[in-house]
Every structure is written in structure tokens, then in C-alpha cells.
Motif scaffolding. Structure first.
Motif: not given
Length: 444
Positions: A313-314, A316, A321, A323, A399, A406, A438-439, A441-443
Motif C-alpha cells: 500500500v505505502a 510511511v 503497509y 494489504n 482506521e 502505526h 488502504k484509506n 494508511v493514506k490518511n
């Protein structure tokens, strides 16, 4: 005019309705729940009679043939009544297959079937085959048979879809592996589930092929005790085979039609032992269909994999991360943990399908520093791993799970969502769970 009743107004139900109408059936679609807006519009545009939030038995028990959605268990009263009345109850796959002369590749297995299906499709498409992909993924098979003119189909088939076949026979069948899954639908008897998977080969002829994992105990046992007419083509990563696919000196070697195919493992884009097997199965399928060797190699080098399956996913703050929301059983999560080469914070949990987590203990001991539970009932997870992992935290949403992970993960570590469970306690489905993860993680 034959009467076709369709139970379930989702992708497979509506696709079957479109094909049935084209073929001159009198059609009625019945869904016990609500039919999604996009499917309702298709039914209305095609002037197909339907009902939702109810099954009107008088309109169903007068059917000549019933197509039931794979989500409806055989044991519900309505299905039992249909069977008592000798009305044939079939799956979308069975219904649609009789209306196409296309060459069909059918892929089943407890894990790896989506990746193998997408990879096979990717190779054939790159090799300029006129090919569709359907079954458990993409647009419904029936709708494609009605509206497209494909010469080949690659179908991902679940055991539930195979339970509803009578004459369906793929030219090439693939069984990626068989491990306990969905046992709640098979009287908690693993043998019933194995038999269900092997229905994929029951109508195959001597001119057809069955590609299978020769390292899989359940598959080998079935083949020892039962016969199929299909030509058997094994693959293995544990030993060299005289015929089929195997590994020698970090190369995939395939020997099926006198010309040896050879490819370094390092060039595969999808990693992990299970993906090596998926690549072997897809490659042999493409070879049997006479795809060019160069195209197969290039396709294996640029394939991106399935969404929600070990999807990166990303990164950070130095933390990766991943998925793997599609891991809805123990074996899938076993693969995911096996692929982890960094210390891992593992997000796990959901609706348990009779899981035995003990198989994961050695991997968890070796790789996992903290567990974040993402489910309503986490007792079993806490009981199994409480003595192995120091930190176990319970969360009730994607979330929150991501925020907690995190905090726990440090630079150079990995956060892995690989739930080993179904998602229906907190999410619509595994895709919804993956997207929310995923959302989140992006936030961050």
C-alpha cells in the motif's frame, strides 16, 4: 417456453438473467434480500420480472431449472424443496457453459486461485488471445457469453460454484491447493470439501488436462483413490519431476510438451513460494494453449498481482503497509507471514470459519512482535497467541487498527493486514475491509 428461476439478484444472477432472456427462457429473479441499484436497473431495462426481500414459493417451485447464487447454502428449506420436486438446481457456470463453444480454463483451490486466474488471463491477453476472465471475479460469465464473443475463458471457480455443476467440463482444470476452508458449508467434513473441488474434473475427457499441486497431501490422496480421465500435469517446488513443473537451481523448469521452458525465479514479479506455484500453473496453462514462450516470460516479469492479496500500500516513516485482506483463511495468512522478511505488526481477526490458529504459531513466534485484533470476537486469537506475542490490542475498525499499528511499528518494520477470517462482522466484504485499510494508511 422453459421457466428459469434465478435465486439471488447479484452479479451471477443478473448475468444469468440476461443470457436466459437472450436464449428464450421465461425468467423470474428472486432475492431474499435487497437487490443493489445497479443490478435492479439492468433487470428493469431488460424487462425481466423480479422480486426482492422475499422468495414467493409459488413463483419458484414451478421452475424447469433454477440457478442459485453461490452464497445460498444447499441446506436451506427452499433448495431442499426444489430438490424434492426433482427441479434441477445449478450454478451460473453450468448454465452459461452450455451456450458457448469457447475453450475454457477452470481454476479452483483454497488459495491462489485469483492470482493464478489473473496471471493466466494476463499471459493470454498479451499473447493476443481473444479471452475473457470471469467466475468469482470480474463481470459474470453468463453475461459475457450473452454479450461478448470470446474464444477462450479463464474462470476462477469456488467450491460453491462447482457444487452446482452437472455437465460443465473445462478443457484445462487447475487445482492450486486444498486446505480446510468453508467447512461450515460442508458438514465440517474436510472430505466433503475436497470432493467439491474435484468436481472440476468430473466431466473432463482424455483430451483434457488437470494441472495440480503435487506437494498437496489432500490432492494426492484424492488422486490415489479416484480416477479422472483428464491428463494429469503436476507442479512441485519440493522435488524434481520427470513431467510437469519444478525448481532446479533457482529456476522454474517446465517439461510438458517436449520443449523445456526455463525461467529464473528472480525475474518473477510476484514473490513467495505460493506465487511460484501460481506462476507454474499459469505458465503450463498458457503453454498447453500454445502461447508463445517469449510472451509468457515477459508476462511473468510485468504482472502486478491481485488487489487485496499481499498488496503493497505505502511506506510511511520507514514502515511498509501491506494489504492482504483477501486472506480469509489460515492457509492464506500462513503464506503471507511466510513472505514477511521484516519484524511484523500483524492485523488479524473477523468472522472465524472454524480456524485452528496453531499452524501459525512457529511463524508468529519468529516474525510477529505485536498483534492488532480487528474483529468482534477475538478470544480464540488471544488464547492462541497470548503466550507468544507480548502485545495484543483489540480494535473495532480499520482506521483504529491502522492508528494502533502505526504507534507500534518502528522504522524498517512491516504492518500486515492478513485477517485469516471472513469480514462480515465489521465490513461488507473483504474488498471493503481492504479499501478501508488502504484509506486509513493514506490518511496517516
Amino acid at each position: 417456453m422453459k421457466r428459469l428461476v434465478i435465486l439471488g439478484g447479484g452479479e451471477s444472477g443478473v448475468g444469468t438473467a440476461i443470457l436466459g432472456k437472450k436464449k428464450g427462457y421465461d425468467i423470474f429473479v428472486s432475492d431474499k434480500g435487497k437487490i443493489a441499484k445497479k443490478y435492479k436497473e439492468v433487470l428493469l431495462n431488460n424487462k425481466i420480472e423480479f422480486e426482492e426481500n422475499n422468495h414467493t414459493e409459488s413463483k419458484i417451485l414451478n421452475a424447469d431449472v433454477v440457478m442459485k447464487s453461490p452464497g445460498i447454502p444447499d441446506k436451506v428449506d427452499l433448495i431442499q424443496k426444489l430438490k424434492k420436486n426433482s427441479i434441477s438446481v445449478i450454478s451460473e457456470i453450468e448454465f452459461a457453459a452450455q451456450f458457448t463453444d469457447a475453450t475454457i480454463v477452470g481454476i479452483t483451490g483454497s488459495n491462489g486461485k485469483t492470482t493464478t486466474t489473473l496471471l493466466t488471463y494476463h499471459i493470454l491477453k498479451n499473447a493476443n488471445f481473444n479471452v475473457g476472465v470471469a467466475g468469482n471475479i470480474g463481470d459474470s460469465f453468463a453475461q459475457q457469453v450473452a454479450e461478448q464473443d470470446f474464444d477462450n475463458y479463464v474462470l476462477e471457480l469456488s467450491s460453491f460454484q462447482l457444487d452446482g455443476i452437472q455437465d460443465f467440463a473445462p478443457h484445462i482444470a487447475v487445482i492450486t491447493n486444498i486446505t480446510p476452508d468453508h467447512l461450515d458449508r460442508y458438514e465440517y467434513d474436510f472430505n466433503n470439501y475436497i470432493a467439491s473441488k474435484f468436481r472440476i474434473t468430473k466431466n473432463q475427457k482424455t483430451t483434457d488436462y488437470l494441472i495440480y499441486d503435487a506437494d498437496d497431501e489432500a490432492i494426492n490422496n484424492w488422486l490415489k483413490k479416484n480416477k479422472t480421465k483428464a491428463k494429469l500435469i503436476p507442479f512441485s517446488i519440493e522435488r524434481e519431476l520427470e513431467f510437469g513443473a519444478f525448481i532446479r537451481k533457482n529456476n522454474i523448469i517446465i517439461n510438458i510438451n517436449k520443449d523445456i521452458f526455463n525461467m529464473p525465479l528472480s525475474t518473477l514479479t510476484i514473490k513467495g513460494k505460493h506465487n511460484t506455484k501460481n506462476a507454474m500453473a499459469a505458465t503450463m496453462t498458457a503453454q498447453l494453449l500454445k502461447a508463445r514462450r517469449q510472451v509468457i516470460k515477459e508476462s511473468l516479469e510485468d504482472f502486478e498481482g491481485a488487489e487485496h492479496r499481499l498488496e503493497q500500500v505505502a511506506k510511511v516513516k520507514g514502515v511498509e503497509y501491506i494489504n492482504d485482506s483477501k486472506a480469509t483463511n489460515i492457509n492464506a495468512t500462513f503464506y503471507a507471514l511466510e513472505c514477511m522478511d521484516k519484524t511484523t505488526v500483524w492485523i488479524v481477526g473477523g468472522v472465524d470459519k472454524g480456524n485452528d490458529y496453531n499452524d501459525l504459531l512457529p511463524l508468529v513466534r519468529e516474525k510477529v512482535k505485536a498483534i492488532v485484533c480487528l474483529g468482534v470476537d477475538n478470544e480464540k486469537i488471544k488464547n492462541t497467541f497470548g503466550n507468544v506475542v507480548d502485545i495484543i490490542v483489540e480494535t473495532v475498525g480499520a482506521e483504529e487498527a491502522v492508528k494502533v499499528s502505526h504507534k507500534l511499528a518502528e522504522r524498517g518494520e512491516t504492518v500486515l493486514l492478513s485477517p485469516a477470517c471472513a469480514s462480515f462482522d465489521l465490513f461488507k466484504n473483504y474488498e471493503d475491509r481492504g479499501i478501508q485499510f488502504k484509506n486509513a494508511v493514506k490518511n496517516l
